[in-house]
Design a protein around this motif. Sequence first.
Motif, PDB file in Angstrom:
ATOM      1  N   GLU A   3       0.850  -1.187   0.000  1.00 17.29           N
ATOM      2  CA  GLU A   3       0.000   0.000   0.000  1.00 17.29           C
ATOM      3  C   GLU A   3       0.884   1.234   0.000  1.00 17.29           C
ATOM      4  N   PRO A   4       0.339   2.377  -0.441  1.00 18.51           N
ATOM      5  CA  PRO A   4       1.151   3.599  -0.433  1.00 18.51           C
ATOM      6  C   PRO A   4       1.497   4.024   0.989  1.00 18.51           C
ATOM      7  N   ILE A   5       2.678   4.573   1.161  1.00 18.84           N
ATOM      8  CA  ILE A   5       3.115   5.062   2.472  1.00 18.84           C
ATOM      9  C   ILE A   5       2.508   6.438   2.693  1.00 18.84           C
ATOM     10  N   ALA A   6       2.045   6.682   3.915  1.00 18.76           N
ATOM     11  CA  ALA A   6       1.462   7.979   4.246  1.00 18.76           C
ATOM     12  C   ALA A   6       2.045   8.498   5.548  1.00 18.76           C
ATOM     13  N   GLU A   7       2.009   9.806   5.705  1.00 21.58           N
ATOM     14  CA  GLU A   7       2.451  10.425   6.954  1.00 21.58           C
ATOM     15  C   GLU A   7       1.662   9.851   8.117  1.00 21.58           C
ATOM     16  N   GLY A   8       2.365   9.603   9.207  1.00 23.74           N
ATOM     17  CA  GLY A   8       1.730   9.073  10.404  1.00 23.74           C
ATOM     18  C   GLY A   8       1.798   7.560  10.537  1.00 23.74           C
ATOM     19  N   PHE A   9       2.162   6.846   9.470  1.00 20.38           N
ATOM     20  CA  PHE A   9       2.307   5.395   9.581  1.00 20.38           C
ATOM     21  C   PHE A   9       3.386   5.079  10.606  1.00 20.38           C
ATOM     22  N   HIS A  14      11.092  -4.773  12.573  1.00 28.97           N
ATOM     23  CA  HIS A  14      10.636  -6.112  12.211  1.00 28.97           C
ATOM     24  C   HIS A  14       9.126  -6.147  12.359  1.00 28.97           C
ATOM     25  N   ASP A  15       8.456  -6.879  11.500  1.00 32.12           N
ATOM     26  CA  ASP A  15       7.009  -6.987  11.591  1.00 32.12           C
ATOM     27  C   ASP A  15       6.637  -7.630  12.921  1.00 32.12           C
ATOM     28  N   GLY A  16       5.713  -7.040  13.620  1.00 30.22           N
ATOM     29  CA  GLY A  16       5.278  -7.587  14.903  1.00 30.22           C
ATOM     30  C   GLY A  16       5.939  -6.941  16.101  1.00 30.22           C
ATOM     31  N   ASN A  17       7.059  -6.249  15.893  1.00 28.61           N
ATOM     32  CA  ASN A  17       7.716  -5.539  16.990  1.00 28.61           C
ATOM     33  C   ASN A  17       6.960  -4.262  17.316  1.00 28.61           C
ATOM     34  N   LYS A  18       7.411  -3.577  18.351  1.00 26.78           N
ATOM     35  CA  LYS A  18       6.865  -2.287  18.727  1.00 26.78           C
ATOM     36  C   LYS A  18       7.431  -1.215  17.792  1.00 26.78           C
ATOM     37  N   ALA A  19       6.584  -0.270  17.387  1.00 32.42           N
ATOM     38  CA  ALA A  19       7.039   0.819  16.520  1.00 32.42           C
ATOM     39  C   ALA A  19       8.094   1.645  17.243  1.00 32.42           C
ATOM     40  N   PHE A  43      15.169  11.228  10.484  1.00 28.81           N
ATOM     41  CA  PHE A  43      16.146  10.596   9.597  1.00 28.81           C
ATOM     42  C   PHE A  43      15.512  10.495   8.218  1.00 28.81           C
ATOM     43  N   THR A  44      16.302  10.732   7.194  1.00 28.74           N
ATOM     44  CA  THR A  44      15.833  10.593   5.817  1.00 28.74           C
ATOM     45  C   THR A  44      16.406   9.300   5.262  1.00 28.74           C
ATOM     46  N   LEU A  45      15.541   8.491   4.650  1.00 27.63           N
ATOM     47  CA  LEU A  45      16.013   7.230   4.088  1.00 27.63           C
ATOM     48  C   LEU A  45      15.329   6.963   2.759  1.00 27.63           C
ATOM     49  N   PRO A  46      15.993   6.219   1.892  1.00 30.57           N
ATOM     50  CA  PRO A  46      15.435   5.937   0.571  1.00 30.57           C
ATOM     51  C   PRO A  46      14.315   4.898   0.648  1.00 30.57           C
ATOM     52  N   PHE A  47      13.412   4.959  -0.328  1.00 31.54           N
ATOM     53  CA  PHE A  47      12.351   3.953  -0.412  1.00 31.54           C
ATOM     54  C   PHE A  47      12.932   2.540  -0.464  1.00 31.54           C
ATOM     55  N   SER A  48      14.138   2.393  -1.001  1.00 36.06           N
ATOM     56  CA  SER A  48      14.747   1.061  -1.127  1.00 36.06           C
ATOM     57  C   SER A  48      15.010   0.412   0.240  1.00 36.06           C
ATOM     58  N   ALA A  49      14.974   1.188   1.323  1.00 35.32           N
ATOM     59  CA  ALA A  49      15.169   0.635   2.673  1.00 35.32           C
ATOM     60  C   ALA A  49      13.877   0.074   3.258  1.00 35.32           C
ATOM     61  N   VAL A  50      12.770   0.235   2.525  1.00 37.95           N
ATOM     62  CA  VAL A  50      11.469  -0.256   2.994  1.00 37.95           C
ATOM     63  C   VAL A  50      11.290  -1.697   2.533  1.00 37.95           C
ATOM     64  N   LYS A  51      11.044  -2.573   3.493  1.00 38.48           N
ATOM     65  CA  LYS A  51      10.848  -3.995   3.199  1.00 38.48           C
ATOM     66  C   LYS A  51       9.389  -4.296   2.876  1.00 38.48           C
ATOM     67  N   VAL A  53       5.010  -2.652   3.444  1.00 38.69           N
ATOM     68  CA  VAL A  53       4.042  -1.665   3.927  1.00 38.69           C
ATOM     69  C   VAL A  53       2.693  -2.353   3.964  1.00 38.69           C
ATOM     70  N   HIS A  54       2.079  -2.381   5.160  1.00 38.72           N
ATOM     71  CA  HIS A  54       0.739  -2.962   5.292  1.00 38.72           C
ATOM     72  C   HIS A  54       0.134  -2.498   6.607  1.00 38.72           C
ATOM     73  N   ASP A  55      -1.170  -2.426   6.640  1.00 38.29           N
ATOM     74  CA  ASP A  55      -1.900  -2.077   7.860  1.00 38.29           C
ATOM     75  C   ASP A  55      -1.375  -0.803   8.519  1.00 38.29           C
ATOM     76  N   GLU A  56      -1.028   0.189   7.693  1.00 43.75           N
ATOM     77  CA  GLU A  56      -0.477   1.468   8.168  1.00 43.75           C
ATOM     78  C   GLU A  56       0.829   1.295   8.943  1.00 43.75           C
TER      79      GLU A  56
END
Length: 84
Positions: A3-9, A14-19, A43-51, A53-56
């Motif tokens: 899903e598209p990334i949005a502000e506030g996500f 790791h999936d399942g860990n605490k934000a 911190f600024t990071l490239p989209f390529s660092a995103v593994k 995106v789901h459920d916000e």
Amino acid sequence: MDEPIAEGFGVFAHDGNKAFGAVRQVLKGRKELVVYVENAGDFTLPFSAVKAVHDEKVVLDCGKLPFSLRQAIDHAHEGEDPRI
């Protein structure tokens, strides 16, 4: 990405860990995210660092993160009361 990334996500190492933080800005033209990390700031990071995106949630690929950000993630929750 599912899903598209949005502000506030929430942002996770790791999936399942605490934000450890949240998306502050999505810089589509530059293909970057600005992520706020608790106790460390932005911190600024490239989209390529995103593994994934789901459920916000934005899950990062920690192997693609700079050392300074990995350190900040490790210390993001140090100021919290563990009894809460």
